[in-house]
Design a protein around this motif. Structure first.
Motif, PDB file in Angstrom:
ATOM      1  N   UNK A  59       0.859  -1.181   0.000  1.00 22.01           N
ATOM      2  CA  UNK A  59       0.000   0.000   0.000  1.00 22.01           C
ATOM      3  C   UNK A  59       0.896   1.232   0.000  1.00 22.01           C
ATOM      4  N   UNK A  60       0.656   2.155  -0.964  1.00 22.08           N
ATOM      5  CA  UNK A  60       1.492   3.341  -1.098  1.00 22.08           C
ATOM      6  C   UNK A  60       0.637   4.606  -1.021  1.00 22.08           C
ATOM      7  N   UNK A  61       1.236   5.631  -0.420  1.00 18.67           N
ATOM      8  CA  UNK A  61       0.668   6.978  -0.480  1.00 18.67           C
ATOM      9  C   UNK A  61       1.398   7.727  -1.577  1.00 18.67           C
ATOM     10  N   UNK A  66       7.096  11.953  -4.544  1.00 21.34           N
ATOM     11  CA  UNK A  66       7.548  10.841  -3.719  1.00 21.34           C
ATOM     12  C   UNK A  66       6.400   9.857  -3.514  1.00 21.34           C
ATOM     13  N   UNK A  67       6.745   8.645  -3.108  1.00 14.78           N
ATOM     14  CA  UNK A  67       5.762   7.671  -2.646  1.00 14.78           C
ATOM     15  C   UNK A  67       6.206   7.170  -1.287  1.00 14.78           C
ATOM     16  N   UNK A  68       5.238   6.915  -0.414  1.00 16.80           N
ATOM     17  CA  UNK A  68       5.527   6.431   0.927  1.00 16.80           C
ATOM     18  C   UNK A  68       4.836   5.093   1.114  1.00 16.80           C
ATOM     19  N   UNK A  69       5.592   4.075   1.504  1.00 18.12           N
ATOM     20  CA  UNK A  69       5.015   2.769   1.779  1.00 18.12           C
ATOM     21  C   UNK A  69       4.293   2.816   3.114  1.00 18.12           C
ATOM     22  N   UNK A  70       3.031   2.410   3.118  1.00 14.31           N
ATOM     23  CA  UNK A  70       2.183   2.493   4.308  1.00 14.31           C
ATOM     24  C   UNK A  70       2.181   1.148   5.025  1.00 14.31           C
ATOM     25  N   UNK A  71       2.529   1.129   6.325  1.00 15.26           N
ATOM     26  CA  UNK A  71       2.465  -0.140   7.077  1.00 15.26           C
ATOM     27  C   UNK A  71       1.029  -0.631   7.188  1.00 15.26           C
ATOM     28  N   UNK A  72       0.860  -1.934   7.250  1.00 14.61           N
ATOM     29  CA  UNK A  72      -0.475  -2.510   7.372  1.00 14.61           C
ATOM     30  C   UNK A  72      -0.420  -3.816   8.138  1.00 14.61           C
ATOM     31  N   UNK A 337      -6.449  11.772   5.841  1.00 16.91           N
ATOM     32  CA  UNK A 337      -7.513  12.376   5.047  1.00 16.91           C
ATOM     33  C   UNK A 337      -6.969  13.198   3.896  1.00 16.91           C
ATOM     34  N   UNK A 338      -7.696  13.164   2.779  1.00 17.35           N
ATOM     35  CA  UNK A 338      -7.355  13.927   1.576  1.00 17.35           C
ATOM     36  C   UNK A 338      -6.011  13.526   0.964  1.00 17.35           C
ATOM     37  N   UNK A 339      -5.546  12.319   1.255  1.00 15.72           N
ATOM     38  CA  UNK A 339      -4.333  11.807   0.608  1.00 15.72           C
ATOM     39  C   UNK A 339      -4.722  10.750  -0.418  1.00 15.72           C
ATOM     40  N   UNK A 340      -3.854  10.563  -1.383  1.00 14.48           N
ATOM     41  CA  UNK A 340      -4.118   9.598  -2.450  1.00 14.48           C
ATOM     42  C   UNK A 340      -3.317   8.331  -2.188  1.00 14.48           C
ATOM     43  N   UNK A 341      -4.003   7.184  -2.268  1.00 18.04           N
ATOM     44  CA  UNK A 341      -3.371   5.895  -1.990  1.00 18.04           C
ATOM     45  C   UNK A 341      -3.615   4.933  -3.134  1.00 18.04           C
ATOM     46  N   UNK A 342      -2.693   3.986  -3.285  1.00 18.48           N
ATOM     47  CA  UNK A 342      -2.838   2.965  -4.314  1.00 18.48           C
ATOM     48  C   UNK A 342      -2.404   1.625  -3.713  1.00 18.48           C
ATOM     49  N   UNK A 343      -3.171   0.592  -4.024  1.00 20.43           N
ATOM     50  CA  UNK A 343      -2.875  -0.775  -3.604  1.00 20.43           C
ATOM     51  C   UNK A 343      -2.292  -1.517  -4.797  1.00 20.43           C
ATOM     52  N   UNK A 344      -1.110  -2.123  -4.630  1.00 21.48           N
ATOM     53  CA  UNK A 344      -0.481  -2.869  -5.713  1.00 21.48           C
ATOM     54  C   UNK A 344      -0.257  -4.306  -5.251  1.00 21.48           C
TER      55      UNK A 344
END
Length: 420
Positions: A59-61, A66-72, A337-344
């Protein structure tokens, strides 16, 4: 100089930022996040079928530069049951010869809520009809218990079979006394009566899980007359997750059949033809007493499945249909909130990430809002990530930029040098 650096970053930074994401085959954008909080993302059977394991998902923001890897935390949504069992005292018993009915009365401890009665009979072969289950707080008034799920007590044990169906399930109840009435078949009492049995009461605390239906291409049925078996071949279009198979069976009489399930492992070509290699997955009993008729086993990924039903000397059962199920997952993450995320997801030989969040799962709220995923997109073309300077063109471009920067610096130094 600033303009030159901006040109340099605009050429190389997008490749560095998105290169890691493009090592995955598929992506799904998350719809708008309103507030900063913990959220849940459903990882259903369709997404699981695109993955090689539960390790190749990230999961990335997304930010402008830049992109930030989001812990899950990834949770498997399986059913979890905690069964608390206690023995009880059999205080009264009676037998009505005219009606051929046995009646047993039990006394429980105070304030004990139960939802099942389990019997450990000394008699090993019987088929008794369950008549009624009653309860009360004294010996005067008896009330019928609702929600009883079975109407028979059945057991068969010999050198080939060991099967018991001796637990009565009902809605949770809290009474001091319970009274059970059962009827034997054949007009005569069994050699060893239920009055000599051990009886246990239990309360089950079940955390209900989820099941996702798995799509298959087709299934074929083959009756093996020589081996007296029914073989069912289930075909999939790609590797799908699987945890359970349910069969819709029909027969004009009671049945008890052993069954095994195998998954496709490999195939080889020999001079005599193609040989398909099957690996054992699970085995179980298909009985008219239990519904649904199912086979459950460890979670696996399959291209094909073969189910074998042992008919022995009985007629084959009629198979009206079948369903395949997998346990889905839920991805839990703290999102802004109001951030864009993508699941790969979807990457060969990926390694499981290690996040601090997995050690603090108890701090995650139990009630989470679900995030809706957009339609699946495929990264095209998909290429394994390689260093930027692997291509000679990039090397020449980098050298050109370096020469340009050095030339500009040299010219500025020459201009600033004092004249003699």
């Amino acid at each position: 100089m600033k303009t030159t650096m901006r040109i340099f970053l605009s050429i190389f930074l997008p490749t560095l930022v998105f290169g890691q994401m493009h090592t995955y085959r598929y992506r799904r954008d998350l719809q708008k996040i309103e507030n900063t909080d913990w959220y849940g993302i459903s990882i259903d059977a369709d997404i699981l079928s695109r993955m090689t394991s539960t390790e190749d998902i990230r999961l990335y923001e997304l930010k402008s530069r830049d992109t930030i890897e989001i812990p899950y935390v990834l949770e498997r949504l399986e059913t979890r049951a905690n069964l608390t069992e206690s023995p009880v005292a059999l205080i009264n018993r009676a037998y009505d010869k005219g009606k051929n009915i046995y009646q047993m009365e039990f006394e429980l401890a105070d304030n004990l809520t139960i939802d099942q009665l389990r019997f450990d009979f000394v008699e090993k072969n019987f088929d008794w009809k369950f008549v009624e289950l009653e309860a009360g707080h004294d010996h005067q008034t008896w009330l019928s218990i609702d929600g009883v799920q079975n109407d028979r007590l059945f057991s068969i044990q010999n050198e080939f079979v060991n099967y018991h169906y001796t637990t009565i399930h009902f809605t949770p109840s809290n009474y001091r006394y319970y009274r059970l009435s059962i009827a034997t078949t054949g007009g005569s009492a069994p050699t060893i009566t239920p009055l000599q049995s051990d009886v246990f009461v239990a309360k089950s605390e079940v955390q209900t899980g989820s099941w996702d239906s798995v799509r298959y291409v087709q299934y074929k049925i083959h009756e093996n007359v020589r081996d007296r078996t029914t073989e069912i071949l289930i075909q999939f279009d790609r590797a799908h997750p699987m945890d359970k198979i349910e069969l819709e069976l029909s027969s004009d009489r009671d049945f008890y059949r052993k069954a095994e399930a195998y998954f496709y492992e490999d195939s080889t070509i020999t001079p005599s033809g193609k040989i398909v290699l099957w690996q054992a997955w699970t085995h179980g009993i298909l009985s008219s007493l239990e519904s649904p008729r199912k086979l459950e086993g460890p979670a696996i990924r399959v291209h094909g499945v073969k189910v074998i039903i042992r008919n022995f000397n009985d007629r084959p059962l009629q198979i009206k249909g079948l369903s395949v199920f997998a346990v889905p997952y839920r991805l839990k993450a703290e999102l802004k909130g109001d951030s864009k995320y993508v699941l790969v997801y979807g990457k060969d030989n990926d390694k499981a990430p290690v996040y601090d969040a997995v050690y603090f799962k108890d701090n995650i709220p139990t009630e989470l809002s679900d995030v809706i995923l957009d339609d699946e997109q495929m990264f095209v073309p998909f290429k394994p990530y390689a260093p930027v300077f692997h291509d000679k063109l990039w090397i020449w471009m980098a050298m050109g930029v370096v020469i340009l920067v050095l030339t500009i610096f040299s010219i500025r130094l020459i201009k600033k040098a004092p004249k003699e």
